[in-house]
Motif scaffolding. Structure first.
Motif, PDB file in Angstrom:
ATOM      1  N   ASP A  22      20.894 -21.912 -27.474  1.00 32.68           N
ATOM      2  CA  ASP A  22      20.618 -21.093 -26.292  1.00 32.68           C
ATOM      3  C   ASP A  22      21.094 -19.659 -26.498  1.00 32.68           C
ATOM      4  O   ASP A  22      20.417 -18.710 -26.086  1.00 32.68           O
ATOM      5  CB  ASP A  22      21.275 -21.687 -25.043  1.00 32.68           C
ATOM      6  N   ALA A  23      22.249 -19.482 -27.130  1.00 34.25           N
ATOM      7  CA  ALA A  23      22.759 -18.132 -27.389  1.00 34.25           C
ATOM      8  C   ALA A  23      21.836 -17.384 -28.347  1.00 34.25           C
ATOM      9  O   ALA A  23      21.545 -16.197 -28.138  1.00 34.25           O
ATOM     10  CB  ALA A  23      24.173 -18.206 -27.954  1.00 34.25           C
ATOM     11  N   ILE A  24      21.363 -18.071 -29.382  1.00 32.31           N
ATOM     12  CA  ILE A  24      20.443 -17.439 -30.336  1.00 32.31           C
ATOM     13  C   ILE A  24      19.139 -17.057 -29.636  1.00 32.31           C
ATOM     14  O   ILE A  24      18.628 -15.955 -29.818  1.00 32.31           O
ATOM     15  CB  ILE A  24      20.195 -18.365 -31.543  1.00 32.31           C
ATOM     16  N   THR A  25      18.621 -17.954 -28.819  1.00 29.63           N
ATOM     17  CA  THR A  25      17.394 -17.658 -28.070  1.00 29.63           C
ATOM     18  C   THR A  25      17.602 -16.449 -27.176  1.00 29.63           C
ATOM     19  O   THR A  25      16.744 -15.565 -27.109  1.00 29.63           O
ATOM     20  CB  THR A  25      16.972 -18.879 -27.229  1.00 29.63           C
ATOM     21  N   HIS A  26      18.742 -16.387 -26.515  1.00 29.77           N
ATOM     22  CA  HIS A  26      19.044 -15.260 -25.637  1.00 29.77           C
ATOM     23  C   HIS A  26      19.052 -13.948 -26.429  1.00 29.77           C
ATOM     24  O   HIS A  26      18.447 -12.957 -26.015  1.00 29.77           O
ATOM     25  CB  HIS A  26      20.399 -15.464 -24.958  1.00 29.77           C
ATOM     26  N   LEU A  60      29.366 -20.197 -37.138  1.00 32.71           N
ATOM     27  CA  LEU A  60      28.088 -20.489 -36.468  1.00 32.71           C
ATOM     28  C   LEU A  60      27.081 -21.057 -37.454  1.00 32.71           C
ATOM     29  O   LEU A  60      26.371 -22.021 -37.154  1.00 32.71           O
ATOM     30  CB  LEU A  60      27.515 -19.238 -35.812  1.00 32.71           C
ATOM     31  N   LEU A  61      27.015 -20.451 -38.627  1.00 35.59           N
ATOM     32  CA  LEU A  61      26.093 -20.939 -39.659  1.00 35.59           C
ATOM     33  C   LEU A  61      26.442 -22.380 -40.032  1.00 35.59           C
ATOM     34  O   LEU A  61      25.552 -23.237 -40.103  1.00 35.59           O
ATOM     35  CB  LEU A  61      26.156 -20.042 -40.891  1.00 35.59           C
ATOM     36  N   HIS A  91      26.626 -33.161 -29.146  1.00 35.71           N
ATOM     37  CA  HIS A  91      25.336 -32.466 -29.278  1.00 35.71           C
ATOM     38  C   HIS A  91      25.238 -31.240 -28.386  1.00 35.71           C
ATOM     39  O   HIS A  91      24.408 -30.371 -28.607  1.00 35.71           O
ATOM     40  CB  HIS A  91      24.178 -33.433 -29.011  1.00 35.71           C
ATOM     41  N   HIS A  92      26.108 -31.131 -27.382  1.00 41.18           N
ATOM     42  CA  HIS A  92      26.071 -29.960 -26.502  1.00 41.18           C
ATOM     43  C   HIS A  92      26.403 -28.678 -27.256  1.00 41.18           C
ATOM     44  O   HIS A  92      25.918 -27.613 -26.900  1.00 41.18           O
ATOM     45  CB  HIS A  92      27.041 -30.134 -25.318  1.00 41.18           C
ATOM     46  N   ILE A  93      27.203 -28.782 -28.293  1.00 38.12           N
ATOM     47  CA  ILE A  93      27.568 -27.604 -29.087  1.00 38.12           C
ATOM     48  C   ILE A  93      26.311 -26.967 -29.681  1.00 38.12           C
ATOM     49  O   ILE A  93      26.135 -25.755 -29.643  1.00 38.12           O
ATOM     50  CB  ILE A  93      28.551 -27.988 -30.222  1.00 38.12           C
ATOM     51  N   ALA A  94      25.431 -27.793 -30.231  1.00 40.92           N
ATOM     52  CA  ALA A  94      24.193 -27.268 -30.820  1.00 40.92           C
ATOM     53  C   ALA A  94      23.349 -26.581 -29.758  1.00 40.92           C
ATOM     54  O   ALA A  94      22.753 -25.530 -30.011  1.00 40.92           O
ATOM     55  CB  ALA A  94      23.407 -28.391 -31.489  1.00 40.92           C
ATOM     56  N   HIS A  95      23.309 -27.150 -28.553  1.00 38.78           N
ATOM     57  CA  HIS A  95      22.529 -26.543 -27.472  1.00 38.78           C
ATOM     58  C   HIS A  95      23.102 -25.193 -27.069  1.00 38.78           C
ATOM     59  O   HIS A  95      22.350 -24.241 -26.825  1.00 38.78           O
ATOM     60  CB  HIS A  95      22.470 -27.469 -26.257  1.00 38.78           C
ATOM     61  N   VAL A  96      24.418 -25.095 -26.994  1.00 31.81           N
ATOM     62  CA  VAL A  96      25.059 -23.824 -26.641  1.00 31.81           C
ATOM     63  C   VAL A  96      24.678 -22.751 -27.659  1.00 31.81           C
ATOM     64  O   VAL A  96      24.297 -21.630 -27.297  1.00 31.81           O
ATOM     65  CB  VAL A  96      26.594 -23.986 -26.560  1.00 31.81           C
ATOM     66  N   LEU A 110      33.697 -20.124 -32.082  1.00 34.44           N
ATOM     67  CA  LEU A 110      32.296 -19.920 -32.454  1.00 34.44           C
ATOM     68  C   LEU A 110      31.954 -18.449 -32.667  1.00 34.44           C
ATOM     69  O   LEU A 110      30.832 -18.117 -32.992  1.00 34.44           O
ATOM     70  CB  LEU A 110      31.379 -20.521 -31.379  1.00 34.44           C
ATOM     71  N   GLY A 111      32.940 -17.575 -32.505  1.00 35.70           N
ATOM     72  CA  GLY A 111      32.717 -16.136 -32.633  1.00 35.70           C
ATOM     73  C   GLY A 111      32.587 -15.643 -34.063  1.00 35.70           C
ATOM     74  O   GLY A 111      32.426 -14.455 -34.294  1.00 35.70           O
TER      75      GLY A 111
END
Length: 103
Positions: free
Chosen positions: A81-85, A17-18, A73-78, A11-12
């Motif tokens: 959350d990273a974008i929000t952070h 990511l897009l 669906h956990h991938i989308a949450h990760v 995901l790096g």
């Protein structure tokens, strides 16, 4: 732990990511991902192979098209959350610096 590190390594890439974010909106064929991402078809296909081999996305054939969807669906949450952070880290501080009190 090594599987988690491998996930973050995959995901790096900004392009991957897009693509994951686009796929999280719903199952998508390659041509749609090319159009929506602005990336070339060979690059999208290469990234999808990497994402599939890492277990981030799965693919199913629908007629002549191959549809890609998130494996979990956990991938989308990760990612969300990273974008929000990151957005929180770069947003202007609304609070002033704490003042030191001297006794």
């Amino acid at each position: 732990m090594s599987e988690t590190a491998q996930l973050f390594k995959v995901l790096g890439s900004e392009s991957r990511l897009l693509l994951v974010r686009l796929i999280s909106e719903g199952p998508s064929p390659v041509n749609s991902l090319v159009e929506r991402s602005g990336l070339s078809q060979p690059l999208v296909s290469q990234h999808l192979r990497n994402l599939r081999s890492a277990g981030v996305v799965t693919s199913t054939r629908s007629g002549r098209e191959v549809l890609y969807q998130l494996a979990d669906h956990h991938i989308a949450h990760v990612i969300d959350d990273a974008i929000t952070h990151v957005l929180e880290e770069h947003s202007p501080q609304l609070q002033s610096e704490p003042k030191e009190h001297h006794a």
